[in-house]
Structure formats: structure tokens, C-alpha cells
Design an enzyme around this catalytic site. Structure first.
Site, PDB file in Angstrom:
ATOM      1  N   TRP A 102      37.802  38.290  32.310  1.00  0.00           N
ATOM      2  CA  TRP A 102      37.984  38.423  33.759  1.00  0.00           C
ATOM      3  C   TRP A 102      39.000  39.511  34.086  1.00  0.00           C
ATOM      4  O   TRP A 102      38.807  40.290  35.010  1.00  0.00           O
ATOM      5  CB  TRP A 102      38.366  37.088  34.395  1.00  0.00           C
ATOM      6  CG  TRP A 102      37.279  36.068  34.246  1.00  0.00           C
ATOM      7  CD1 TRP A 102      37.362  34.869  33.610  1.00  0.00           C
ATOM      8  CD2 TRP A 102      35.925  36.161  34.733  1.00  0.00           C
ATOM      9  NE1 TRP A 102      36.150  34.212  33.663  1.00  0.00           N
ATOM     10  CE2 TRP A 102      35.257  34.979  34.341  1.00  0.00           C
ATOM     11  CE3 TRP A 102      35.210  37.130  35.440  1.00  0.00           C
ATOM     12  CZ2 TRP A 102      33.913  34.740  34.642  1.00  0.00           C
ATOM     13  CZ3 TRP A 102      33.873  36.882  35.747  1.00  0.00           C
ATOM     14  CH2 TRP A 102      33.242  35.707  35.346  1.00  0.00           C
ATOM     15  N   ASP A 169      44.630  36.388  40.006  1.00  0.00           N
ATOM     16  CA  ASP A 169      43.323  35.743  40.012  1.00  0.00           C
ATOM     17  C   ASP A 169      43.565  34.315  39.518  1.00  0.00           C
ATOM     18  O   ASP A 169      43.809  34.092  38.338  1.00  0.00           O
ATOM     19  CB  ASP A 169      42.370  36.495  39.077  1.00  0.00           C
ATOM     20  CG  ASP A 169      41.015  35.783  38.919  1.00  0.00           C
ATOM     21  OD1 ASP A 169      40.802  34.740  39.573  1.00  0.00           O
ATOM     22  OD2 ASP A 169      40.186  36.288  38.142  1.00  0.00           O
ATOM     23  N   LYS A 193      35.537  26.341  41.047  1.00  0.00           N
ATOM     24  CA  LYS A 193      36.132  25.591  39.938  1.00  0.00           C
ATOM     25  C   LYS A 193      36.956  24.408  40.447  1.00  0.00           C
ATOM     26  O   LYS A 193      36.734  23.294  40.037  1.00  0.00           O
ATOM     27  CB  LYS A 193      36.982  26.506  39.070  1.00  0.00           C
ATOM     28  CG  LYS A 193      36.141  27.280  38.073  1.00  0.00           C
ATOM     29  CD  LYS A 193      36.148  28.746  38.258  1.00  0.00           C
ATOM     30  CE  LYS A 193      35.062  29.418  37.445  1.00  0.00           C
ATOM     31  NZ  LYS A 193      35.259  30.853  37.365  1.00  0.00           N
TER      32      LYS A 193
HETATM   33  C1  LIG Z   1      34.963  32.133  37.218  1.00  0.00           C
HETATM   34  C2  LIG Z   1      36.006  33.158  37.254  1.00  0.00           C
HETATM   35  C3  LIG Z   1      35.816  34.399  37.890  1.00  0.00           C
HETATM   36  C4  LIG Z   1      34.493  34.805  38.497  1.00  0.00           C
HETATM   37  O1  LIG Z   1      34.380  34.337  39.746  1.00  0.00           O
HETATM   38  P1  LIG Z   1      33.151  34.702  40.704  1.00  0.00           P
HETATM   39  O2  LIG Z   1      33.483  33.864  41.894  1.00  0.00           O
HETATM   40  O3  LIG Z   1      31.905  34.290  39.999  1.00  0.00           O
HETATM   41  O4  LIG Z   1      33.196  36.143  40.989  1.00  0.00           O
HETATM   42  C5  LIG Z   1      36.873  35.277  37.936  1.00  0.00           C
HETATM   43  N1  LIG Z   1      38.061  34.968  37.380  1.00  0.00           N
HETATM   44  C6  LIG Z   1      38.275  33.804  36.746  1.00  0.00           C
HETATM   45  C7  LIG Z   1      39.616  33.516  36.155  1.00  0.00           C
HETATM   46  C8  LIG Z   1      37.255  32.862  36.664  1.00  0.00           C
HETATM   47  O5  LIG Z   1      37.468  31.701  36.038  1.00  0.00           O
END
Ligand SMILES: *Cc1c(COP(=O)(O)O)cnc(C)c1O
Length: 358
Positions: A102, A169, A193
Site C-alpha cells: 500500500w 493511511d 475494514k
Molecule cells: C485496503 C487498504 C487500502 C486500499 O483501499 P481501497 O479503499 O481499496 O483503495 C489501502 N491501504 C491500506 C492500508 C489498506 O488496508
């Protein structure tokens, strides 16, 4: 079929109470005569939903007035682009720490926009730890980190020291533990999540970071557009925001973030304690950096891994396959996973170990 314990990394399990309430309100939301899916985003009924959702998030996370809360679309992945588009303007620099897939994706998007420094990486050891960073340059616009690394099961337990805005993030650990939002410039997360269904992205942004985008920035990609209209510049993901609202009310009922954090620690330690004493299963993440949301573990052979997944599924324990990049197994135990689900998983693992130890 009965409901299972769903250890999916995302989209992931939601609290059963929340799903039941959504079902009850599906046809007729609080006497409005219609579903939340069917109502105008400019109606008073909906206005109350989006405002309450924001207020509850502010309360749960202690978000101060000098931060805006935005409900956007495009997932965390669009934030990989929006962050540099808005902040990494001409002649400026941004810094990133690479802790996995990511982060790498975020770095790639920043590199398209401007000068992007990679200050540290844990790629040398398959991203099994959070790298130390010394000497963070003074002249950066922001430092980007991934607070929880969903694929490898690592997380930050302390933040790098810098005066620059930290952009995080937090897709896979928002609301799982207390955070001081004042330490961040931007804190963003896709909902799927820990917050609700996929389709809405929460962006918490310090107000002085809004409005820095170049003039030719497409309207929808400027934070300013959404901040000025309280996320109602265009039609927001209305139903998803409503679902996030239900999840936040559920979280308040659980006692808030500190209470859920204690429960998350308990859940994680039930699994890690077993793994640390196992003669069959192994782990990868360095102990000090272990995630309390995603537990990554391995069996000695592909054959056993497959057997484990098959038998687990027969016992109502599903989605335990590891990410394709590293293989093995992964139990994602976000806020909505009850302690009982984790206990049932560990009981199953114990039995599996007994039956398959050489
Ligand atoms: C799942 C995830 C993403 C991707 O997210 P999207 O909403 O599918 O773009 C980005 N960063 C982390 C840490 C994730 O767990």
C-alpha cells in the site's frame, strides 16, 4: 447456512447488530416512508444522518475544530493521488516510508506529481517490521506513513519525529486504538475494514492544508471543493455514510475507542500467545511491530495450509487465506470480530496442531 466467523481482510465483517438494524430500517427509515438509499442527499432526514455521523466520529476520535471531516469516494487508493495533488505543489518535496504494497502504491502516485523521497523501507525483510527513520529533512511538505500494514501484519506503535505534517493511511486500523489526531496533517481510511461497507473514504484533514492545490486541479480532486460543501458538493455515497453512522453508534455502545482497543489487545494476544508457543505454526512480523488487526501466520507446507483452510471453513471460520504476495494465513480481527470468534479460531488451531504435528 448460519453466519460464520469471517476473518476477511476487507471488505470485512460488520457487527451483527448493525446489519440487523439496517435490515429493519431498509424499507422505511424512521417513518420517512422510504429507504436511506432512495432519499435525496439534500433532504432534512439525510442531512441529519450525515451530520450525526460526522459528530459521532468527532466525539469518538476527539477531532478538534481545526480539522475537517470529509466523506469521499475512490477508496484509500484515490487518496494516494489526492494527497500529492493537493500538497505536493511545484518545487516542493514529500517524504514517504515504505512499509509494503500500500505504501508503494502511494509512493508511485506521488512520484507522478512531484519530488518524492523514500526515507526508509522494510522491503529487505519482506516488510516484516516498521523501519526506523533518522534525520527527516526539514523542507518536506509532508511525511506519509501507513499506520497498519494489512498484508504483513505490522503497525506503527510510535510516530516518526518531524515537524512536517504526517499523512497517514489508516485504512486498516482507524478507530481500533486511541490516536491523537493533532499529530497528523491528514488521517484517511477506506471504510471497508473497520467502518462500514466499501464505497466511502473518511478523510480527516487539518484545515490549513486545505486549498493548497494548483489552480488547474480538477474540481473533484481538490479537498477544498468537498470541505466547503461539507461533503455535499455532489451526491455523496449516502447509504455507506448511513452504515458508517450505525457502526459508530455501535462503537459508542461498546464503550468507545479505549474500550474497543482493550478488547482488540485481548483478541490479538489470544492468537499471538498461541502462535508463540506453537510447534507447528510460525509468524513473520517482528514482535514489537505486530498488528492487532491482521495476524499473519504460516504452516510448514502448502499442503497443510490448504488442509487448514478447508477444515477451518467446515468449522465456520472463513477467509483465512494470506495475501497472494506472501502466502500463508491471515486472520483479520477488526473491531467487529467478537472475542468468541478469536477463541474459536485458536481452539481450532490447537486441534489442528495436535492432529498434524510430526
Ligand atoms: C485496503 C487498504 C487500502 C486500499 O483501499 P481501497 O479503499 O481499496 O483503495 C489501502 N491501504 C491500506 C492500508 C489498506 O488496508
Amino acid at each position: 447456512m448460519e453466519r460464520v466467523y469471517n476473518f476477511s481482510a476487507g471488505p470485512s465483517a460488520l457487527p451483527e447488530e448493525v446489519l440487523k438494524q439496517a435490515a429493519e430500517e431498509m424499507l422505511n427509515y424512521q417513518g420517512s416512508g422510504m429507504s436511506v438509499m432512495e432519499m435525496s442527499h439534500r433532504s432534512p432526514v439525510y442531512d441529519k444522518i450525515i451530520k450525526e455521523t460526522e459528530e459521532n466520529l468527532r466525539k469518538l476520535m476527539n477531532i478538534p475544530e481545526n480539522y475537517a471531516v470529509l466523506f469521499l469516494q475512490g477508496g484509500a487508493s484515490l487518496q494516494f493521488s489526492m494527497v500529492p495533488i493537493n500538497l505536493l505543489t511545484r518545487d516542493k518535496k514529500a517524504a514517504y516510508i515504505d512499509t509494503g504494497v500500500w505504501s508503494t502504491k502511494a509512493i508511485k502516485e506521488a512520484q507522478k506529481i512531484g519530488e518524492t523521497l523514500i526515507l526508509a523501507s522494510s522491503r529487505d525483510k519482506k516488510y516484516s517490521y516498521i523501519p526506523e527513520v533518522q534525520n527527516i529533512p526539514q523542507d518536506i511538505e509532508y511525511l506519509h506513513i501507513t499506520t497498519n500494514n494489512t498484508i504483513y501484519g505490522t503497525r506503527y506503535t510510535s510516530l516518526p519525529k518531524t515537524d512536517a505534517a504526517i499523512v497517514a493511511d489508516a485504512s486498516s486500523n482507524i478507530l481500533s486504538e486511541p490516536v491523537d489526531i493533532n499529530k497528523f496533517g491528514i488521517y484517511y481510511a477506506g471504510a471497508q475494514k473497520n467502518l462500514g461497507p466499501a464505497g466511502v473514504t473518511i478523510v480527516i484533514i487539518r484545515k490549513d492544508l486545505i486549498g493548497r492545490e494548483p489552480e488547474n486541479t480538477p474540481t473533484m480532486l481538490a479537498y477544498k471543493t468537498h470541505a466547503e460543501k461539507n461533503s455535499l458538493f455532489n451526491t455523496p455515497p449516502c447509504y455507506n455514510i448511513y452504515m458508517v453512522g450505525l457502526v459508530l453508534k455501535w462503537l459508542q455502545k461498546q464503550g468507545g475507542v479505549e474500550a474497543i482497543y482493550q478488547r482488540n489487545l485481548e483478541k490479538a494476544s489470544i492468537i499471538y500467545d498461541f502462535l508463540d508457543n506453537s510447534e507447528l505454526f510460525t509468524t513473520m512480523a517482528e514482535k514489537k511491530d505486530r498488528s492487532i488487526m491482521n495476524v499473519v501466520f504460516f504452516l510448514p507446507t502448502e499442503e497443510l495450509t490448504k488442509k487448514f483452510l478447508d477444515e477451518a471453513a467446515k468449522n465456520g471460520l472463513v477467509n483465512l487465506k494470506g495475501h497472494r504476495d506472501i502466502g500463508g494465513l491471515r486472520a483479520s480481527i477488526y473491531n467487529a470480530m467478537p472475542v468468541e470468534g478469536v477463541k474459536k479460531l485458536v481452539e481450532f488451531m490447537k486441534k489442528f496442531e495436535k492432529e498434524n504435528r510430526r
